[in-house]
Motif scaffolding. Structure first.
Motif, mmCIF file in Angstrom:
data_model
loop_
_atom_site.group_PDB
_atom_site.id
_atom_site.type_symbol
_atom_site.label_atom_id
_atom_site.label_comp_id
_atom_site.label_asym_id
_atom_site.label_seq_id
_atom_site.Cartn_x
_atom_site.Cartn_y
_atom_site.Cartn_z
ATOM 1 N N UNK A 54 0.963 -1.191 -0.095
ATOM 2 C CA UNK A 54 -0.074 0.063 0.230
ATOM 3 C C UNK A 54 0.806 1.357 -0.093
ATOM 4 N N UNK A 55 2.005 1.387 0.891
ATOM 5 C CA UNK A 55 2.712 2.463 0.869
ATOM 6 C C UNK A 55 3.281 2.550 -0.355
ATOM 7 N N UNK A 56 4.019 1.677 -1.142
ATOM 8 C CA UNK A 56 4.748 1.807 -2.177
ATOM 9 C C UNK A 56 3.736 2.154 -3.408
ATOM 10 N N UNK B 214 3.094 5.898 -3.249
ATOM 11 C CA UNK B 214 4.444 6.494 -3.546
ATOM 12 C C UNK B 214 4.579 6.467 -5.230
ATOM 13 N N UNK B 215 4.149 5.519 -5.701
ATOM 14 C CA UNK B 215 4.245 5.312 -7.149
ATOM 15 C C UNK B 215 3.218 6.297 -7.787
ATOM 16 N N UNK B 216 2.034 6.196 -7.280
ATOM 17 C CA UNK B 216 0.958 7.056 -7.617
ATOM 18 C C UNK B 216 1.245 8.611 -7.655
ATOM 19 N N UNK B 217 1.748 8.717 -6.533
ATOM 20 C CA UNK B 217 2.228 10.206 -6.475
ATOM 21 C C UNK B 217 3.460 10.857 -7.529
ATOM 22 N N UNK C 65 -1.359 2.646 -13.640
ATOM 23 C CA UNK C 65 -1.565 1.115 -13.220
ATOM 24 C C UNK C 65 -0.491 0.225 -14.090
ATOM 25 N N UNK C 66 0.055 0.671 -15.022
ATOM 26 C CA UNK C 66 1.162 0.027 -15.683
ATOM 27 C C UNK C 66 2.491 -0.004 -14.933
ATOM 28 N N UNK C 67 2.795 1.245 -14.542
ATOM 29 C CA UNK C 67 4.077 1.483 -13.674
ATOM 30 C C UNK C 67 4.009 0.947 -12.313
ATOM 31 N N UNK C 68 2.887 0.990 -11.782
ATOM 32 C CA UNK C 68 2.513 0.427 -10.439
ATOM 33 C C UNK C 68 2.652 -1.123 -10.470
ATOM 34 N N UNK D 195 7.704 -7.182 -4.884
ATOM 35 C CA UNK D 195 6.781 -7.940 -3.893
ATOM 36 C C UNK D 195 6.540 -9.074 -4.591
ATOM 37 N N UNK D 196 7.532 -10.350 -4.535
ATOM 38 C CA UNK D 196 7.185 -11.191 -5.423
ATOM 39 C C UNK D 196 5.988 -12.124 -5.150
#
Length: 131
Positions: A34-36, A39-42, A82-85, A93-94
């Motif tokens: 969730x945290x990551x 961060x990616x969305x931001x 969506x693509x990058x995240x 996170x395997x």
């Protein structure tokens, strides 16, 4: 009522409420994931000069209230988020690879918030955790 923004040719005030879910609506958006994700969305929104008005993740979906340049398009912004995240979260996170063939569903919900209802939409997104 929202800030008026502009680019070289357009003056706009376009605020969107976007909701999307992990594949099979699996509750995987918790803890470090969730945290990551936030961060990616931001990061993506900052790169695209798309200010985030509110963001909240639940274990099985994301609520985002964002301003987007109409010439860039909300579809392109959501596709990039969506693509990058998906790519980065599945690398970092395997366990997401073993539980899901892809991180996100192909679909998403989007609605314009309009001037008067923008604050209502923002409160809705911010209060998701309290429901």
């Amino acid at each position: 009522m929202g800030e008026v923004r502009s680019n070289k040719t357009v003056v706009y005030r376009c605020s969107y409420h976007v909701v999307w879910c992990p594949k099979y609506r699996r509750p995987v958006l918790t803890g470090a994931v969730e945290d990551r994700l936030k961060q990616i969305i931001h990061e993506v929104c900052a790169e695209r000069d798309a200010p985030i008005e509110a963001i909240e993740t639940m274990p099985d979906h994301v609520n985002l209230l964002v301003v987007c340049d109409p010439q860039y398009g909300i579809h392109r912004l959501v596709k990039q988020i969506k693509g990058r995240s998906s790519r980065l979260l599945r690398q970092e996170f395997p366990h997401l690879k073993s539980r899901l063939p892809t991180l996100w569903t192909n679909s998403y919900f989007v609605a314009t918030t309009g001037g008067a209802t923008s604050e209502v939409a923002k409160r809705y997104v911010e209060n998701q955790r309290n429901v």
